[in-house]
Design a protein around this motif. Structure first.
Motif, PDB file in Angstrom:
ATOM      1  N   ARG A 401      38.452   1.353 -27.013  1.00 15.81           N
ATOM      2  CA  ARG A 401      38.359   2.336 -28.087  1.00 15.81           C
ATOM      3  C   ARG A 401      38.000   3.727 -27.591  1.00 15.81           C
ATOM      4  O   ARG A 401      38.035   4.676 -28.366  1.00 15.81           O
ATOM      5  N   GLY A 402      37.614   3.859 -26.334  1.00 17.52           N
ATOM      6  CA  GLY A 402      37.240   5.164 -25.811  1.00 17.52           C
ATOM      7  C   GLY A 402      36.217   5.027 -24.709  1.00 17.52           C
ATOM      8  O   GLY A 402      35.894   3.928 -24.254  1.00 17.52           O
ATOM      9  N   GLN A 403      35.702   6.165 -24.244  1.00 19.60           N
ATOM     10  CA  GLN A 403      34.711   6.196 -23.173  1.00 19.60           C
ATOM     11  C   GLN A 403      33.588   7.139 -23.548  1.00 19.60           C
ATOM     12  O   GLN A 403      33.771   8.076 -24.327  1.00 19.60           O
ATOM     13  N   LYS A 404      32.398   6.883 -22.985  1.00 21.71           N
ATOM     14  CA  LYS A 404      31.229   7.693 -23.312  1.00 21.71           C
ATOM     15  C   LYS A 404      31.197   9.007 -22.544  1.00 21.71           C
ATOM     16  O   LYS A 404      30.661  10.005 -23.034  1.00 21.71           O
ATOM     17  N   THR A 434      34.283   9.481 -26.607  1.00 16.09           N
ATOM     18  CA  THR A 434      33.929   8.875 -27.880  1.00 16.09           C
ATOM     19  C   THR A 434      32.414   8.875 -28.007  1.00 16.09           C
ATOM     20  O   THR A 434      31.713   8.284 -27.180  1.00 16.09           O
ATOM     21  N   ILE A 435      31.908   9.551 -29.017  1.00 12.44           N
ATOM     22  CA  ILE A 435      30.465   9.661 -29.197  1.00 12.44           C
ATOM     23  C   ILE A 435      29.891   8.360 -29.755  1.00 12.44           C
ATOM     24  O   ILE A 435      28.847   7.879 -29.302  1.00 12.44           O
ATOM     25  N   TYR A 436      30.582   7.771 -30.705  1.00 12.10           N
ATOM     26  CA  TYR A 436      30.069   6.546 -31.330  1.00 12.10           C
ATOM     27  C   TYR A 436      31.232   5.734 -31.841  1.00 12.10           C
ATOM     28  O   TYR A 436      32.204   6.271 -32.370  1.00 12.10           O
ATOM     29  N   SER A 437      31.154   4.428 -31.646  1.00  8.80           N
ATOM     30  CA  SER A 437      32.221   3.540 -32.099  1.00  8.80           C
ATOM     31  C   SER A 437      31.602   2.289 -32.701  1.00  8.80           C
ATOM     32  O   SER A 437      30.874   1.568 -32.031  1.00  8.80           O
TER      33      SER A 437
END
Length: 441
Positions: A401-404, A434-437
């Motif tokens: 979904r993304g990376q921090k 991605t800040i929050y998932s």
């Protein structure tokens, strides 16, 4: 007998001693009805804490430096030794609780929390600088660092580096470019660095106190709270770097461009353990990561008069991180959220369609197919993407979904000077992360 080389030899000794001490009281009052019982005493959550902390850092550096210019050659040789001691002493005591004990009139005491830590870092180091015609530069360094934070068999790490530089601006063919170019240098380097960022005694299995009831009597016991890992050692990073420094318009515009690639091995990270082991995690040297990217820095003098000056600085960086190898040898470790070919801090989870199940005929028919496979969806529940189309939301339906960590960063600073006043304005942005998932499972 005279030794003429001694006039170019310098001995340097640096001694340092830092000491700091702090103490005080922290009083926390809690009027909530919550309380707990220990032996004959009943106390609330409020308490008074008295703390005291003492830190002592001692440093000894000794090195010899020999510099000599012979015609078109310039040598600078340095070698030395460094010793550091870090000592930390902490005392946390609890003189009384804010709530009195019932009936006895006594105050409720908690066990004092006193501890001290001590660790050492010892280093041997050397460096050779060589310059030919002030155009061709070479630097070689070697460090051998030891840290008492690791077990005796794994305390030492060897870290070499080498760098070459070509000052093109000093070449004869650049003489006619002096009015345009004020600086031009090409750099190439490789080096290894080490990281020993573990707490003192963390390689040793530790115990902690725990309260329990023995019949009707309160007692204090001790139990393990971490696993030992005597194999823990330095995390090492090797990096290649290619860069260019430039200056144009007599220095009104200057900057640098760097392209790098680094590989980090034996990362110091916590990895998850099966709960049946009695511990949730252990600090280990695990796997290998790779980072590659570009960094650009530009400085400009936009306006300059006797009383007013305006400078601007721009920074841009782009980094791509990925895991190259896991300690297990597998391609993924779902428990720790580590995947070969992806960043260390990755969001890997179910995919939310951003819709909920509705009451339409189509939704009800689709929902029935999922519920036939063990789900209990109903209208209003979140709806997830069935990636493999088997009408069952399971592990196979999770995706990246993304990376921090940001993929690239951009910053700009402006300095304004007017006589004896100055103003600094800075802007910074991070992008591609991605800040929050939270899929809402």
């Amino acid at each position: 007998y005279r030794m003429p080389f001694l006039k170019d030899l310098r001995a340097n000794l640096n001694l340092g001693y830092d000491i700091s001490k702090s103490d005080g009281d922290v009083i926390i009052m809690d009027n909530s009805p919550m309380s707990y019982t220990w032996g004959d005493y009943k106390a609330g959550w409020g308490e008074n804490t008295t703390y005291s902390q003492l830190k002592r850092n001692t440093l000894l550096d000794f090195y010899l430096n020999y510099a000599k210019e012979v015609g078109i050659h310039n040598f600078d040789v340095m070698g030395g030794y460094s010793w550091q001691r870090f000592y930390n002493e902490t005392d946390n005591s609890y003189p009384y609780s804010a709530a009195k004990a019932t009936e006895t009139g006594n105050e409720f005491y908690k066990e004092p929390n006193d501890y001290s830590t001590e660790n050492y870092v010892v280093s041997f180091f050397g460096r050779l600088n060589y310059s030919l015609l002030d155009r061709y530069l070479m630097t070689f360094t070697l460090r051998n660092d030891g840290s008492s934070r690791f077990s005796p068999d794994n305390q030492w790490g060897l870290f070499p580096s080498a760098a070459l530089a070509w000052k093109i601006i000093n070449e004869p063919f650049m003489e006619d470019a002096g009015n345009v170019m004020s600086d031009l240098k090409l750099r190439l380097g490789y080096g290894k660095t080490g990281n020993s960022a573990v707490n003192p005694y963390q390689t040793i299995g530790q115990i902690s106190s725990s309260r329990y009831t023995w019949g009707e009597i309160g007692a204090i016991g001790y139990a393990p709270n971490s696993l030992s890992n005597p194999l823990l050692t330095w995390e090492t990073t090797g990096q290649y770097n290619l860069g260019v420094d430039f200056g144009i318009l007599r220095g009104r515009i200057s900057g640098s461009i760097d392209v790098y690639k680094q590989n980090t091995k034996d990362l110091l990270m916590f990895r998850a353990l099966p709960e049946v082991s009695g511990f949730g995690q252990i600090l280990s040297n695990i796997g290998e990561t790779e980072n590659q990217g570009i960094e650009v820095a530009i400085s400009t003098v936009n306006f300059e008069t006797k009383d007013f000056k305006w400078n601007t600085s721009l920074q841009f960086s782009m980094n791509k991180e990925k895991i190259v190898k896991l300690a297990s040898g597998l391609e993924k470790d779902v428990a720790n959220m580590w995947f070969v070919g992806h960043p260390v801090d990755t969001y890997y989870d179910y995919v939310n369609t951003k819709n909920v199940w509705g009451y339409s005929k189509e939704d009800m028919e689709e929902m029935a197919k999922f519920n036939a496979n063990g789900h209990s969806y109903k209208p209003g529940d979140l709806r997830f993407v069935d990636l493999d189309g088997n009408y069952k939301i399971d592990e196979k339906d999770r995706d990246f979904r993304g990376q921090k960590m940001p993929k690239w960063n951009l910053g700009m600073g402006n300095n304004f000077y007017y006589k004896n006043f100055d103003l600094y304005i800075f802007m910074y942005g991070m992008f591609g992360h991605t800040i929050y998932s939270d899929p809402g499972v």
